[in-house]
Scaffold this motif. Structure first.
Motif, short mmCIF file in Angstrom:
data_model
loop_
_atom_site.label_atom_id
_atom_site.label_comp_id
_atom_site.label_asym_id
_atom_site.label_seq_id
_atom_site.Cartn_x
_atom_site.Cartn_y
_atom_site.Cartn_z
N PHE A 32 0.83 -1.19 0.00
CA PHE A 32 0.00 0.00 0.00
C PHE A 32 0.87 1.25 0.00
O PHE A 32 0.53 2.25 -0.63
CB PHE A 32 -0.92 0.00 1.22
N TYR A 35 2.03 1.84 -3.48
CA TYR A 35 0.88 2.34 -4.25
C TYR A 35 0.68 3.83 -3.98
O TYR A 35 0.56 4.63 -4.91
CB TYR A 35 -0.36 1.54 -3.87
N ILE A 38 3.36 6.11 -5.70
CA ILE A 38 3.28 6.46 -7.12
C ILE A 38 2.01 7.24 -7.43
O ILE A 38 2.01 8.08 -8.32
CB ILE A 38 3.31 5.23 -8.08
N GLU A 39 0.95 6.93 -6.70
CA GLU A 39 -0.34 7.47 -7.09
C GLU A 39 -0.52 8.95 -6.76
O GLU A 39 -0.97 9.73 -7.57
CB GLU A 39 -1.44 6.63 -6.42
#
Lengths: 372, 397
Positions: A32, A35, A38-39
């Motif tokens: 997570f 994630y 990058i997000e």
């Protein structure tokens, strides 16, 4: 009773299932993290860019293009035009780092949107704009930030913001994880019935001890979530534990991050107890680990498959199992809106847990254990 | 070996859990066919009123506008691009009125191509795709619209040039075969893979209960695992039966469709669509699905003889299937070599249709690469299993 517990702990200590669960939780936390990394580096700016497009395309649904005050546009048309302006303001404010302007434009934008809901012809642009609940939450957030003079931040990687996002995701599927974790809780016992019958305690005590040791492992898993997130303090700092989050708990209100995490923890623990007990009961009734799992999952998704169930049976504890949606005010946007309150959820889950406990105590004896 | 296969297969079929999975699938299929499929509301639908409203407004503008040296540039722009656009709209309206569906398909193809060209290349901030792409919170609405318009253009071109029977249901992708295509593009592959995991999770470990009996069988561990894998594969393929009930319900409501219907395939290298037939599309999907089943089954067999816990099988299997959600970010394929991870190929329908290439900005997420990556992984896992099961110290369960 104490000896029994100790016995259970000894057995559970070497149980591969628990080790794997620990491993999975660790993988989840670190996954997570990558994630989030990058997000979301510029999430507010991205959000505003998409909002701009949405409003612009909502405007294309109007045939008129006369934007002047004495033009022939409808109220909604002017409203949308102004919305567009404030969205651009917000986006620019973020880019040139003027948080106060961001908040002021945000407050005006939320006001405009609140007015737009009652205007004629709103249905045709409804999908392009945030829902009433989302707007309400945004509005509260902006007002709170404005009042207290806090600074808007896009930071999602330091400790507290990260935990907040993590628990929001966990809220959606903690029940699923727990049902997979606990669905086979008594199945081993069915294979060694003579052994269980030999214990010098009543069956309900035995079950309680078993649940207690399961819950002990759940506690370890929860602790693990925090421990795995600790490295972020070193890399990205602690973050602001009082950064506000807007929620719906019966009323719309703003709470600090740390309180949200607290609520999430209470829910997670209650859901875990609930699921473990449900697994015990279904295990005894169905005598099969997978059937237990399927029944649990079906009960979990029933409110989503048949949304009218939610307003029909508001006291169904499964309405409250996805606490992220609950705190987002998701239930207000159903075809038949219901006000599911956070506290009621705790009460209903608590009551059903007590009922299940009573059921276990009254009806379950070792006689129920037959070899499968 | 054949007797052992029969023995395993019968156990598989009468396993309470497996029956439950088939029943749940049947329930979901019927639920989908009766409740969700009828309320499907495509964005690119055949809407005469919408075409007419757009046509009349633009026609009115073109009839009244006077272009001279004082005209505002945007007015000139509009007066330059609308005539051709309106011509296509007019053809569409006429074809709809006289019910000439193939002609409608032809002019709709041109309309989509022209619209996409105008909006994507020239319309930045002025022209928009269908407003329904710009839902609140969609960061990639323009890209979605671009893909959908190119897709529709290619689809209608296929209708116009093909010889399949056309109808409104075909245009709106409601027929049974097209519904299946949409589902394969969505979450159906993941549901099937999870079913496969559930089927395989206990197929080895159930032997624990009667180990002495099982050990007496005159068959080696490796062969035993192969038979179990075969049974799981057949069992997973049998999920077609409950799903076909839903398929039949949709077929009764909206017609069956046609195996020769065109399915647009996006190629990242050419940045354009080509079409293949529905039959070919389904065949490629089935093939990729079978490779996925093989990969998962071999993985779970290996886990079963190494970790020996059903919970591990369930959770680690799911991790493989859902791993993509972790690292998936739009456009990631451009910077990272995600085509080497098997989990990038979970969305089988999207891989075959090239949608994953579009999303990931990568030319490598193709059907062929998927087959290659997955067969290599399967081969490695099977080899490891074989070696482990042949070693002297290995004990079955």
């Amino acid at each position: 009773m104490w000896k029994l517990l100790k016995n259970d702990f000894l057995i559970e200590r070497t149980n591969k299932k628990n080790m794997i669960a620990c491993l999975i939780v660790a993988i989840f936390v670190f996954g997570f993290f990558s994630y989030t990394k990058i997000e979301n580096s510029q999430r507010l700016i991205d959000e505003k860019a998409s909002e701009y497009q949405s409003v612009a395309s909502a405007l294309t649904k109007f045939q008129t293009a006369d934007a002047m005050d004495y033009g022939n546009g409808s109220d909604l048309y002017y409203n949308l035009l102004q919305q567009q302006r404030y969205v651009v303001n917000q986006s620019m404010a973020m880019k040139v780092d003027r948080p106060q302007l961001y908040l002021e434009s945000g407050i005006k934008l939320a006001e405009l949107r609140a007015n737009a809901f009652d205007m004629e012809g709103y249905e045709k642009v409804a999908t392009n704009l945030p829902s009433r609940t989302e707007n309400q939450l945004d509005s509260l957030f902006y007002q709170f930030m404005d009042r207290t003079g806090m600074v808007v931040t896009q930071d999602a990687l330091s400790f507290f913001p990260f935990l907040l996002d993590l628990f929001m995701v966990l809220g959606s599927f903690w029940f699923i994880f727990m049902s997979i974790f606990s669905c086979g809780i008594l199945i081993e016992e069915f294979h060694h019935t003579s052994l269980i019958k030999g214990y010098p305690v009543s069956f309900d005590k035995y079950v309680l001890a078993k649940c207690a040791s399961s819950m002990f492992w759940v506690g370890i898993l929860i602790a693990e979530i925090f421990i795995c997130s600790l490295p972020f303090i070193y890399f990205y700092g602690l973050g602001d534990a009082n950064y506000p989050v807007a929620i719906f708990d019966g009323n719309f209100k703003v709470i600090p991050t740390i309180e949200y995490i607290g609520i999430a923890l209470v829910y997670i623990i209650l859901i875990s107890i609930f699921t473990v007990l449900l697994s015990v009961i279904l295990n005894v009734l169905l005598k099969n680990m997978y059937l237990t799992l399927f029944v649990q999952l079906l009960l979990f998704i029933a409110p989503s498959l048949f949304p009218s169930l939610v307003s029909l049976v508001p006291f169904n504890p499964f309405n409250y199992m996805n606490f992220t949606n609950l705190l987002n005010g998701h239930s207000l946007e159903l075809a038949e809106p219901v006000e599911l309150e956070m506290l009621h959820g705790l009460i209903y889950i608590g009551i059903s847990t007590v009922l299940m406990l009573i059921g276990v105590k009254l009806f379950f004896t070792t006689g129920k254990l037959k070899k499968v | 070996m054949r007797a052992y296969f029969k023995f395993e297969f019968i156990q598989f079929l009468f396993n309470k859990k497996n029956i439950a999975i088939y029943v749940i699938l049947l329930f979901l299929a019927c639920f989908y066919a009766l409740k969700i499929a009828p309320s499907y509301d495509p964005i690119e639908k055949v809407d005469r009123d919408e075409i007419e409203a757009r046509f009349l407004t633009r026609e009115d503008f073109l009839n009244n506008v006077v272009i001279d040296e004082n005209s505002y540039p945007l007015t000139r722009f509009a007066a330059a691009i609308y005539p051709e656009w309106n011509e296509y709209d007019k053809q569409r309206l006429d074809a709809l009125d006289s019910n000439r569906l193939r002609e409608y398909a032809g002019s709709t193809y041109k309309w989509y191509e022209y619209s996409d060209y105008m909006i994507f290349r020239n319309g930045n901030g002025l022209l928009y795709y269908n407003p329904r792409y710009y839902t609140a919170g969609n960061l990639y609405a323009t890209e979605d619209g671009h893909y959908a318009y190119m897709y529709s253009a290619s689809r209608y071109k296929g209708y116009a040039q093909g010889d399949s029977e056309l109808s409104m249901d075909v245009f709106e992708e409601r027929t049974a075969l097209q519904t299946l295509q949409r589902l394969l593009h969505g979450y159906l592959p993941i549901i099937l893979l999870v079913c496969c995991i559930l089927f395989t999770a206990d197929i080895v470990l159930k032997d624990k209960r009667n180990l002495t009996v099982i050990k007496g069988f005159p068959i080696s561990v490796w062969r035993r695992l192969v038979v179990k894998g075969g049974v799981a594969l057949i069992g997973s393929s049998l999920t077609i039966i409950p799903l076909s009930i839903g398929f039949i319900i949709v077929a009764i409501q909206h017609g069956m469709g046609d195996l020769n219907l065109p399915v647009p395939i996006f190629s990242y290298e050419a940045r354009a669509f080509t079409t293949i037939t529905m039959g070919e599309y389904l065949f490629q999907n089935v093939l990729l699905m079978l490779f996925w089943f093989l990969l998962l089954i071999s993985l779970l067999l290996l886990l079963s003889i190494q970790i020996r816990h059903e919970f591990a099988n369930l959770v680690l299997g799911c991790v493989v299937v859902f791993a993509e959600f972790y690292y998936y970010v739009r456009g990631l394929g451009f910077v990272k070599e995600i085509q080497w991870y098997p989990s990038s190929y979970v969305q089988v329908g999207q891989i075959v249709a090239g949608y994953r290439e579009y999303l990931n900005n990568s030319a490598s997420l193709t059907f062929e690469n998927g087959i290659a990556v997955m067969s290599v992984c399967t081969a490695i896992i099977l080899l490891v299993t074989l070696i482990i099961s042949k070693t002297k110290r290995f004990k079955y369960l």
